[in-house]
Scaffold this active site. Structure first.
Site, mmCIF file in Angstrom:
data_model
loop_
_atom_site.group_PDB
_atom_site.id
_atom_site.type_symbol
_atom_site.label_atom_id
_atom_site.label_comp_id
_atom_site.label_asym_id
_atom_site.label_seq_id
_atom_site.Cartn_x
_atom_site.Cartn_y
_atom_site.Cartn_z
ATOM 1 N N ASP A 10 0.842 -1.192 0.000
ATOM 2 C CA ASP A 10 0.000 0.000 0.000
ATOM 3 C C ASP A 10 0.884 1.252 0.000
ATOM 4 O O ASP A 10 2.085 1.175 0.302
ATOM 5 C CB ASP A 10 -0.885 -0.024 1.243
ATOM 6 C CG ASP A 10 -1.742 1.215 1.378
ATOM 7 O OD1 ASP A 10 -2.481 1.523 0.422
ATOM 8 O OD2 ASP A 10 -1.648 1.877 2.424
ATOM 9 N N ASP A 12 -0.373 5.242 0.856
ATOM 10 C CA ASP A 12 -0.649 6.225 1.907
ATOM 11 C C ASP A 12 -0.894 5.535 3.246
ATOM 12 O O ASP A 12 -1.753 4.671 3.362
ATOM 13 C CB ASP A 12 -1.855 7.090 1.532
ATOM 14 C CG ASP A 12 -1.857 8.426 2.261
ATOM 15 O OD1 ASP A 12 -1.004 8.630 3.147
ATOM 16 O OD2 ASP A 12 -2.704 9.270 1.949
#
Length: 256
Positions: A10, A12
Site C-alpha cells: 500500500d 498512503d
C-alpha cells in the site's frame, strides 16, 4: 518467518502519510531493490496515472521506482472490464485522468449514451450532469463498475469524500450496486498477481489499513503484514476474528 518472492504494498499510511515521509518505508523499499525482490504498489487511488505516482515518490519522498512498480485501482478496473467481453468497448466514465487513461489504453471508446459499461471513480469536478448521464446509462442496461469503495480520503483538511461516496450517489439513484474492483475486493489482488507474475502463496500484502489492505489479502489467501503507521490501531485489530499474518510497529522491524 516465511521468505516471500514478491511484495504487494500500500502507499498512503504505509510508505508515506499524506505529505509526510515515513523514513522506515524508504529503507524498506531500498532493501527490496538491493535484494532484487519484485514489488508492486497496490493503491486504491484511481485519479493519477502511474507516471504521477512515480513522480510523487521521487520528488517528495526520495523513493525511486518505475511505472512497472505501480498498480492502481484504475488499472485494475480497466483490466477487469477489458476481460469481460472483447467485443464491448464503449464506456461512460465519471473519474479523473488516471481512470480515463487506463481505459483508453485498453481501447475503450468514451460515449455519453448507451455505453456498454458505466465506470465510476473519484472525480474532483463531478457535476449533476455527470451523475445524470451515469444514472440514465445504468438504468438503460449499462454494466455498473466502481473503482473502489473508500468513502473518505485523508488530506491536510481532514477526511474528505472518496470514490465510494461518489459511487454511492449513483447507487442510490439507480437502485443498483456497483461491482467494486479495489481493495478490499479480491479482483484487484488477482490482477496484481497477474502483473507481478507470482501466485498468492508467493507474495505478502503490506499495508496500514485492516479494512482495505489486510482484508484484501485475507479474501485472496495472501499472507498479510499490518504496519501500525497509518489507519488501523492495535485496539481495532484486537476486535477482528481473522488477524493479519504479521503485525509490526515499523517497517524497520521486518526481516526479509
Amino acid at each position: 518467518m516465511k521468505k516471500y518472492k514478491g511484495y504487494l504494498i500500500d502507499l498512503d499510511g504505509t510508505i508515506y502519510r499524506g505529505k509526510d515521509p515515513i523514513p522506515a518505508a524508504k529503507r524498506f523499499i531500498n532493501n527490496l531493490q538491493q535484494k532484487g525482490i519484485p514489488f508492486l504498489f497496490v493503491t486504491n487511488n484511481s485519479t493519477q496515472v502511474p507516471e504521477k505516482v512515480v513522480e510523487n515518490l521521487r520528488k517528495n519522498f526520495d523513493i525511486y521506482v518505475t511505472v512497472d512498480n505501480v498498480y492502481t485501482s484504475a488499472l485494475a478496473t480497466a483490466d477487469y472490464v477489458a476481460d469481460l467481453d472483447e467485443e464491448k468497448r464503449s464506456v461512460y466514465v465519471i473519474g479523473e485522468a488516471g481512470l480515463k487513461q487506463a481505459l483508453s489504453d485498453k481501447h475503450f471508446v468514451f460515449v455519453e449514451e448507451n455505453p456498454d459499461y458505466t465506470v465510476v471513480g473519484l472525480d474532483y469536478d463531478v457535476t449533476y450532469h455527470k451523475f445524470e448521464l451515469a444514472t440514465l446509462a445504468i438504468r438503460g442496461g449499462s454494466t455498473f463498475i466502481g473503482t473502489n469503495a473508500d468513502t473518505n480520503l485523508p488530506n491536510e483538511r481532514g477526511l474528505v469524500p472518496g470514490a465510494g461516496s461518489v459511487i454511492s450517489l449513483v447507487e442510490c439513484a439507480t437502485q443498483q450496486k456497483a461491482k467494486y474492483i479495489g481493495k478490499p475486493e479480491a479482483i484487484i489482488m488477482e490482477k496484481a498477481l497477474n502483473k507481478i507474475g507470482l501466485s498468492n502463496d508467493e507474495v505478502i500484502m503490506v499495508g496500514d489499513n485492516y479494512m482495505t489492505d489486510i482484508l484484501a489479502g485475507i479474501k485472496s489467501n495472501i499472507d498479510t503484514l499490518l504496519v501500525y503507521t497509518g489507519v488501523s490501531t492495535h485496539e481495532l485489530v484486537k476486535t477482528k476474528e481473522v488477524k493479519p499474518t504479521y503485525e509490526i510497529d515499523s517497517l524497520d522491524k521486518w526481516a526479509f
